[in-house]
Design a protein around this motif. Structure first.
Motif, PDB file in Angstrom:
ATOM      1  N   ALA A 197       0.921  -1.214   0.017  1.00 41.05           N
ATOM      2  CA  ALA A 197      -0.020  -0.067  -0.041  1.00 41.05           C
ATOM      3  C   ALA A 197       0.882   1.332  -0.050  1.00 41.05           C
ATOM      4  O   ALA A 197       0.589   2.350  -0.436  1.00 41.05           O
ATOM      5  N   ARG A 198       2.018   1.099   0.721  1.00 36.56           N
ATOM      6  CA  ARG A 198       2.992   2.383   0.761  1.00 36.56           C
ATOM      7  C   ARG A 198       3.358   2.707  -0.714  1.00 36.56           C
ATOM      8  O   ARG A 198       3.648   3.935  -0.870  1.00 36.56           O
ATOM      9  N   ARG A 199       3.512   1.743  -1.613  1.00 31.86           N
ATOM     10  CA  ARG A 199       3.923   1.958  -2.851  1.00 31.86           C
ATOM     11  C   ARG A 199       2.999   2.367  -3.769  1.00 31.86           C
ATOM     12  O   ARG A 199       3.091   2.832  -4.973  1.00 31.86           O
ATOM     13  N   GLY A 200       1.659   2.450  -3.138  1.00 28.36           N
ATOM     14  CA  GLY A 200       0.526   2.904  -4.133  1.00 28.36           C
ATOM     15  C   GLY A 200      -0.211   2.021  -4.803  1.00 28.36           C
ATOM     16  O   GLY A 200      -0.942   2.171  -5.475  1.00 28.36           O
ATOM     17  N   ASP A 201       0.205   0.705  -4.388  1.00 29.42           N
ATOM     18  CA  ASP A 201      -0.628  -0.480  -5.026  1.00 29.42           C
ATOM     19  C   ASP A 201      -1.932  -0.641  -4.413  1.00 29.42           C
ATOM     20  O   ASP A 201      -2.284  -0.081  -3.142  1.00 29.42           O
ATOM     21  N   SER A 202      -2.915  -1.339  -5.053  1.00 28.41           N
ATOM     22  CA  SER A 202      -4.405  -1.544  -4.666  1.00 28.41           C
ATOM     23  C   SER A 202      -4.319  -2.763  -3.862  1.00 28.41           C
ATOM     24  O   SER A 202      -4.149  -3.687  -4.323  1.00 28.41           O
TER      25      SER A 202
ATOM     26  N   SER B 199      -2.476   3.806   4.812  1.00 32.61           N
ATOM     27  CA  SER B 199      -1.759   3.791   3.644  1.00 32.61           C
ATOM     28  C   SER B 199      -2.852   3.418   2.431  1.00 32.61           C
ATOM     29  O   SER B 199      -2.169   3.343   1.219  1.00 32.61           O
ATOM     30  N   GLY B 200      -3.908   2.866   2.741  1.00 30.24           N
ATOM     31  CA  GLY B 200      -4.736   2.566   1.696  1.00 30.24           C
ATOM     32  C   GLY B 200      -5.289   1.320   1.291  1.00 30.24           C
ATOM     33  O   GLY B 200      -6.068   1.003   0.576  1.00 30.24           O
TER      34      GLY B 200
END
Ligand code: FAD
Length: 356
Positions: free
Chosen positions: A20-25, A165-166
């Motif tokens: 999630a920190r890398r922006g992955d879903s 972080s998502g």
């Protein structure tokens, strides 16, 4: 990238956070509650694992020694340094020089971690710290430093960070099957496709593969470890050597009480994991051998058990008992084994393995 993480123990939570920190879903699926299995049944030590030095696992110990500090820096409210004493007896299981050499090596590998160095304590100093310890044949003790954690609350703290972080964390959502080639994840009544699936289901990792009809190059031996909580507040930890065995027994501060552990017993089924009567006897007998205040069965406040998946290669026997293995099969990444302490490093390695 769309990533499914299967398992809401510390390794799953840290993996979800890393992606999630890398922006992955990221969707994390946990069949029960987060942090409700092995990760909540540990000895609650953030440690390098002094015992691993005997097996020459220097890289693993060094990594874990450094990772302890990361946890303490991030969440000092749930993790703090702890000094542990290893009493040395005349004709004990390990010679004084051997334990001393181990402590020195541990300190060397810990350089940069900010922890104090180990030292020798005389028998008088040991008894000052553990007034209940029997003195017969006691030469003194080596003290060394690791860290104590609240594994449940620290794990939930990490889950909160993953959520911020998502990552979407789905509790009470069991994954029924996975498909390595298509990236399909089957839930009860629905399914979805992912670019990567991380099977980090701890002791259940093999069960999921079997249910999915996926063959792995590794097999897991499931070993149960039990603990009991007994009365008595401690300031330090104590590591007792079990006579006639290479095993050790932790005697650890546990809030207002003391935690004793652990055991190693084979278990076929990862569900219904409870300490047996024999394990409770083993823990109390070895404690009572060294301490005056005898612990009887009726003194036990609570007990719990967890399962350590020991990784063995089906083809390469020298790989038996590896601490952790990451196996890639198409879109599927299997994570077997691993320590609580090194879950952040393991998660980073999973992200790297997912990159091609
Ligand atoms: C007795 C004992 C003491 C230990 N002490 C320490 C220690 O002091 N320090 C240390 O660093 N390490 C320690 N360890 C090791 C550490 O506890 C484990 O390495 C770590 O907790 C493993 O975490 P995990 O996320 O891989 O597994 P788990 O915490 O078991 O999580 C796996 C999760 O996957 C879920 N799951 C399974 N199947 C599915 C499915 N099909 N769908 C959805 N969810 C599923 C389960 O419900 C479970 O919550 C100890 C281990 C044991 C057994």
């Amino acid at each position: 990238m769309k990533v499914a993480v299967i398992g809401g123990g510390i390794n799953g939570v840290m993996t979800a956070w890393a992606f999630a920190r890398r922006g992955d879903s990221v969707d994390l699926f946990e069949k029960g509650r987060l942090m409700s299995a092995t990760s909540h049944s540990s000895s609650k030590m953030l440690h390098g694992g002094l015992r691993y030095l005997e097996h020459g696992h220097l890289r693993l110990v060094r990594e874990a020694l450094q990772e302890r500090s990361w946890w303490i820096r991030q969440a000092p409210e749930f993790a703090r340094p702890l000094e542990l004493l290893i009493p040395i007896y005349r004709n004990g299981e390990r010679a004084k020089w051997l334990v001393g050499a181990g402590i020195r090596l541990y300190d060397l590998l810990a350089i940069g971690s900010g922890f104090p160095r180990g030292r020798w304590y005389s028998a008088d100093e040991v008894v000052e710290r553990f007034p209940g310890l029997k003195r017969d044949e006691l030469l003194g003790a080596y003290g060394y430093w690791d860290a104590r954690m609240d594994d449940y609350r620290l794990g939930l703290w990490a889950a909160e960070r993953a959520g911020e972080s998502g990552a979407r964390l789905h509790e009470f959502t069991a994954v029924l099957k996975v498909h390595p080639a298509t990236g399909e994840v089957a839930l009860d009544g629905s399914s979805a496709r992912y670019d990567r699936i991380v099977n980090v289901a701890g002791p259940w990792a093999e069960t999921l593969l079997a249910r999915s009809g996926v063959a792995s190059a590794y097999r897991l031996d499931l070993i149960r470890g039990s603990h009991i909580v007994v009365p008595g507040k401690l300031e330090h930890g104590c590591v007792l050597q079990v006579p006639g065995e290479k095993r050790i027994l932790f005697v650890l501060p546990h809030g207002e009480n003391t935690l004793l552990g652990t055991t190693e017993v084979s278990q076929a089924d990862p569900d219904h994991c409870l300490p047996s009567d024999e394990e409770i006897d083993y823990l109390t007998t070895n404690y009572n051998r060294c301490f005056f205040e005898v612990v009887a069965r009726q003194d036990i406040i609570s007990s719990f058990a967890g399962i350590r998946p020991i990784v063995a290669s089906k083809t390469d026997f020298s790989a038996a008992s590896r601490e952790s293995v990451i196996e890639r099969q198409g879109r599927l990444i299997n994570v077997f084994g691993g320590k609580w302490t090194t879950s952040r490093a393991l998660a980073e390695a999973v992200v790297t393995k997912s990159q091609y």
